[in-house]
Design a protein around this motif. Sequence first.
Motif: not given
Length: 541
Positions: A369-374
């Motif tokens: 999720a962090l990669d997508a939100e980044w």
Amino acid sequence: MIHELDDFCLFMSIEAKLRQFTLIQRLLMGALLGLTALHALLFAPGWQPVPVSRLLTAALPLVVALCGLWRMSKVSARERPSWLWLSLALALWASGQIVEVLVSRSPAASNLTADPSEFFYILAAFPLLLAISSTAETESIASLFSLNLLQSLLAAGLTFVLLFRTPLPSQKASMEILYAVECGFLAIAATLRLVTWSTAEERRRVRMLCGVLWLYLPIELGMDYATLRWNLRAGTPLDLLWSVPFLFAGWRALTLPFDEPPEAAKRHRIRRKIFLLIESLCPLLITLGVFALAAMLVPRHPAIALAAMLLLLLIQGLHSGLIQLNYLLSQRQLLRQEEKLKETNLVLERLSWLDPLTGISNRRHFTTALDAEWKRATRRRAPLAILMIDVDYFKSVNDLHGHSYGDACLVRVANVLREELRGAADLLARFGGEEFILMLPETSSEDAAAVAERLRCATAQAAIVNRASHFHQRLTISIGVASSQPGIVMKPELLIDAADRALYDAKRRGRNCVSLWHAESEAEGTPASLHSRGVAAPHRT
């Protein structure tokens, strides 16, 4: 010496195979060999073996029919109809021989007169055609068996009319041509089926039928030719030729294996379109045979022929409709199973995202999720905050209260933190051990610090007992906060590292506090504490 050794090895292999036979197999094999040997003994000088020879010729396919029924009882349900049709064809052919002895009493080696025995000979071709044309797809539909039986009964009626109600121009020549066309059609149909098998058992059966029919074809044609041209009589050693294809059929039915070889699984790969077309057209063979019979009746019995053709059209329509219905039902079932599989995969995927103890997201889900939100924050040029949360003195919790209590504390902390989230966009996860991590999209440093302070206070107010704590023996947390706009910190792992350094600073400052990192302080090498940001730090008591 070498030939003798080869013969001995062949004998030993046959003996080893016979030892593996069950009692029924041995009895059936003994009957096949015994009848053949007895038939051969009939031709001793001085005997008049015509009736007995015909009866023994009839007995052999009856035993082979029993071999087919025995094998039918051993194979799967979808393979049984073909063996049943084959056994019925053999029984009809044997009935023709018996009727020829009891009723016709023809001395010819091959009877070419239109008498009751010919009725059974011609009729035997239709169950045999069903055994050839039945595919794994059609055999699995029980209703098609009734339609095939109806076509066989229609063929029996048309055969009766053709033989006994229709004058043939040249009876013997017509019967010879009829037999030649019948046998040739069956042999060619069996050969075409060699490329369309779907299971190992179907392949073995088709190969056996192909071998039997190509053995039978020259014998039938030769006997008919010799009878018509040279007036060949029954009761000669040539009668033994009729036993050759039946012996082969009985031997193969008893000795073919039942296991599925590894290469059979490869048959499910994508096959050529021409093979699929042949397989889909195979069920039409029986219809074509019955239609040919009806066409032969058109000059003398047009009404019967037309009625038979209409009935065939109806049967074929029902046949196609049942196959289409079975296909649609299978598709519907596959769709339902696909939906269930998707639901199951979603459940499993959700379970793979969750921490089994606390029920919140795990580290794997958080990283994804962090990669997508980044990426999204980079496109929007929006800030992104990370909160690294650690339970204070948690090792002492396990030492003083036990690991079960420690697990319960982690669950309560996770619930408290989850209740304080701002909305669905905030993602809380267990990062490992007693550490939690929180992602706050579109959140500045000041807002992230405020959220962190609210989480710290809520945890302290939960009044979770920790006798090792210096804060009224209550369980507390320390939080490191890092916020940045993607692009300044090029990778999300760097922001996590920054929050982790801020957490370390909070621990160094005495725990139960919030420490804030920001890009400007990175150059100085020291995170900015909550107190230096103008927010009152908690006091130890």
